[in-house]
Write a protein that holds these residues in place. Structure first.
Motif, short mmCIF file in Angstrom:
data_model
loop_
_atom_site.label_atom_id
_atom_site.label_comp_id
_atom_site.label_asym_id
_atom_site.label_seq_id
_atom_site.Cartn_x
_atom_site.Cartn_y
_atom_site.Cartn_z
N TYR C 57 52.44 30.66 111.41
CA TYR C 57 53.19 31.68 110.68
C TYR C 57 53.92 31.07 109.50
N ILE C 77 53.96 41.27 109.39
CA ILE C 77 54.84 41.87 110.40
C ILE C 77 54.21 41.71 111.78
N ILE C 78 52.88 41.92 111.88
CA ILE C 78 52.20 41.74 113.17
C ILE C 78 52.33 40.30 113.64
N LEU C 80 54.64 38.19 112.92
CA LEU C 80 56.02 37.97 113.35
C LEU C 80 56.28 38.58 114.72
N LEU C 81 55.85 39.83 114.91
CA LEU C 81 56.04 40.52 116.20
C LEU C 81 55.36 39.75 117.33
N ALA C 82 54.23 39.12 117.03
CA ALA C 82 53.47 38.41 118.05
C ALA C 82 54.19 37.15 118.51
N LEU C 84 57.66 36.82 118.06
CA LEU C 84 59.04 37.19 118.34
C LEU C 84 59.40 37.09 119.84
N PHE C 104 53.83 43.06 125.15
CA PHE C 104 54.11 43.12 123.72
C PHE C 104 53.29 42.07 122.96
N ARG C 105 53.07 40.91 123.58
CA ARG C 105 52.32 39.84 122.92
C ARG C 105 50.87 40.21 122.67
N ILE C 107 49.80 42.24 120.81
CA ILE C 107 49.60 42.51 119.38
C ILE C 107 48.82 41.38 118.73
N ARG C 108 48.91 40.20 119.33
CA ARG C 108 48.12 39.06 118.85
C ARG C 108 46.66 39.43 118.68
#
Lengths: 234, 234, 234, 234
Positions: C57, C77-78, C80-82, C84, C104-105, C107-108
């Motif tokens: 990242y 953003i994806i 970062l969310l992955a 976070l 939530f992970r 999203i990776r």
């Protein structure tokens, strides 16, 4: 198939369609145990319909100009088969046999399609894809067989009551690949589940191809019928 | 693949298709416990078929002009694999091993496709969409994985026997997204039901895309084959 | 999105796809109770992946020329969310919370699609039908709602445990109209069965339209990409 | 349908769509036993909505220029039917009757479609295929009837509780051919299984044709709308 007098022939056809629908509804209702008290009425109506359909068959034989064409044609044979059980009914008085004959009388339904122009569109579409349709029926059959053999291998040792043999597994394979999935049988071994998952993902596409081909061909046939000389305008 | 003597080669091919179908029917029937008494006859017929397929393989090797092309080609390897278990059979006498080899013999079925022209149409269609097909397999895999992870999160605390782990949930996810739905497992929590509802409505469209792409491509390939120089006429 | 050094950027992207796939497989395996003894190894590998994705990242932020475009773009953003949840992991030590973060992970996974050209084809197809797609989502929603209200009316008095309320009936309506049919609930009243039969026959076509539209648009987009100036040749 | 003042009419329409959605959400929530304590609030909100919809109906009657066209038009009748149960509510105080009326109020949902341009596209597509659609509905009906009669013949003697009559078998036939397969009933005789397998493989293609036709027509209508004078450019 077009009668000599189009107006009269059309009215006769519409009347027949109406009578066939009524007789099918009667066939459905007379199976209901709730309406067992009306059984006598059903039998009399049934008798009336049989007489009407026999008269209609005789009229058709007399009216059709090349008489052979009707009698030995597809619809003539269906008309005969539809009234045949009724003609044989008095002889066969056993309840079980009569029930079996009732199923046979379903062929009457096909007479419905006789009067509709959908058949012609269907024939055009079918002629257009018959080669591909037959060829692509080979793939679904292979997928179904492979699934049945595979699941028999995986599940027979664990669930011999549900996957007793390959023919018994074929029932499960067809119910699965058509995505019906009653849930009367399903794999419980890890191997069987992995194998089924793979076959479902791959096989379903293959099994749905013939139906998709038919729908596309029908849609195209319908479109071409509406604009037959589209290319000649250019 | 076209023989030197087309007429003789065609007859040989048709005979082989006939024999393969018979041998597959035998393979199906011999799994039925109801026909256990005929087991000896099945074994003898099986032996006869093995001999025939070995002879057919040898003949093919001898007849095919660039001998390498057949032996190391796709169909040559399939033909060899289909007779290999039979060749190893005398050595492997354990019942369990023999049953496993039976499944392997299913590859014979693929020889069926060898003799049909459907394969060529299939190849044209597949070549046409192979890129999209592979790419769009990524979406279904993602949807299946997302559904499995999500349902594991929602249902594992409540039904640990059915949603034991993500791999166990993958089985349920595939059965659900292919719309089979055996009913051996289903969400019972409100969160799991809402999540599944959403994923079914959104995900099913995505999962059905590869199959729809294949059907469209096949239909187009079939159409183009019939009118290959349509554009040159204008 | 194309890097300054195409060759290096391409290798970096391929490596990342490989690492994402490995990390997803690990996420799947670590949920298996059978592999509970390997939990320590999974945790260490997980930690390694977190470090790698954080580094990736940071590298991406530094390398991308208009830095804002990446950080506030969809993929930034994806990304970062992955990472976070991993950054917040030490703070959240409760087992339940960690499990929720695992979901939530997922999203990776979407990063996978980043490296494929399928997305572009998908975007073209989607842009082509977005209007119809949104509009035709209104019909399926109406059909699902009508089925849920209707079945609630028919079945609630008889089976209050399965059709407790309209939201509870919505679950059954979606499972039925997507043809999954787990069999956890089904109508048993005559009225409910007639109503469901009618809604299934009519509603299924409506529910399957968005998916069919998508498949057709994708197929057309793929076709146009291959022959973009077909019309200019005439 | 376009108002005299487009800007005001548009705002009014958007407000109405918003209110209809809210009222539908309320109708869903008020069926939940969990929210029984809020029943009084639901009743008051319901009353408010009824007043609003009556006012909207009166406004529409007054505003529409050829007043007859609205009052006796399709949407005018729907609007009236949607408020009718509310007008009759005070008279009908029985709980059972009120619940039945609630289902009737669902017609409100159709008002939603009123404000969307999807309807026009739908109408174009439907007009394009209405003939084929009606004609091809004959085939699915025949397939469903044949499956119901056949399974009744095979399964009634063995499972009279599930296949009591042909109407009862029709429920099973529709659930099977739409591939829902709840699993509440399934054939257990060999004859029934073979017959069902055959009908599923053949019949499913036929049953899915109307839905496929609709999707293709919609896709084409959407495409033509975007490029209406494509041919005139050549």
């Amino acid at each position: 198939m077009n009668g000599q007098n189009p107006s009269l022939g059309r009215k006769f056809d519409l009347l027949m369609v109406f009578l066939i629908i009524i007789s099918v509804v009667l066939m459905i209702l007379e199976t209901m145990p709730e309406l067992a008290s009306l059984q006598r009425i059903f039998l009399r109506l049934e008798l009336a319909f049989v007489v009407i359909f026999i008269v209609a068959y005789v009229v058709r034989v007399l009216v059709s100009r090349p008489r052979r064409a009707y009698i030995f044609g597809f619809y003539g044979i269906i008309d005969l088969l539809a009234i045949l059980p009724a003609l044989l009914l008095p002889a066969a008085s056993g309840v079980r046999v009569v029930r079996l004959l009732r199923v046979f009388r379903l062929i009457r339904l096909f007479k419905l399609s006789r009067y509709s122009s959908a058949i012609r569109l269907f024939q055009v579409a079918l002629r257009d894809i018959i080669e591909e349709l037959v060829l692509f029926l080979v793939f679904p059959i292979m997928v179904v067989l492979a699934l049945a053999f595979g699941i028999y291998h995986f599940e027979n040792p664990v669930q011999p009551e549900y996957f007793r043999s390959v023919p018994a597994s074929l029932w499960w394979a067809i119910v699965s690949l058509t995505s019906v999935g009653y849930g009367d049988a399903y794999p419980i071994t890890t191997g069987g589940k992995i194998f089924t998952s793979f076959m479902l993902l791959v096989g379903m596409g293959v099994v749905s191809v013939p139906s998709a081909l038919l729908a596309t061909a029908l849609s195209k046939a319908a479109q071409e019928r509406r604009s037959p000389n589209e290319s000649s305008l250019q």
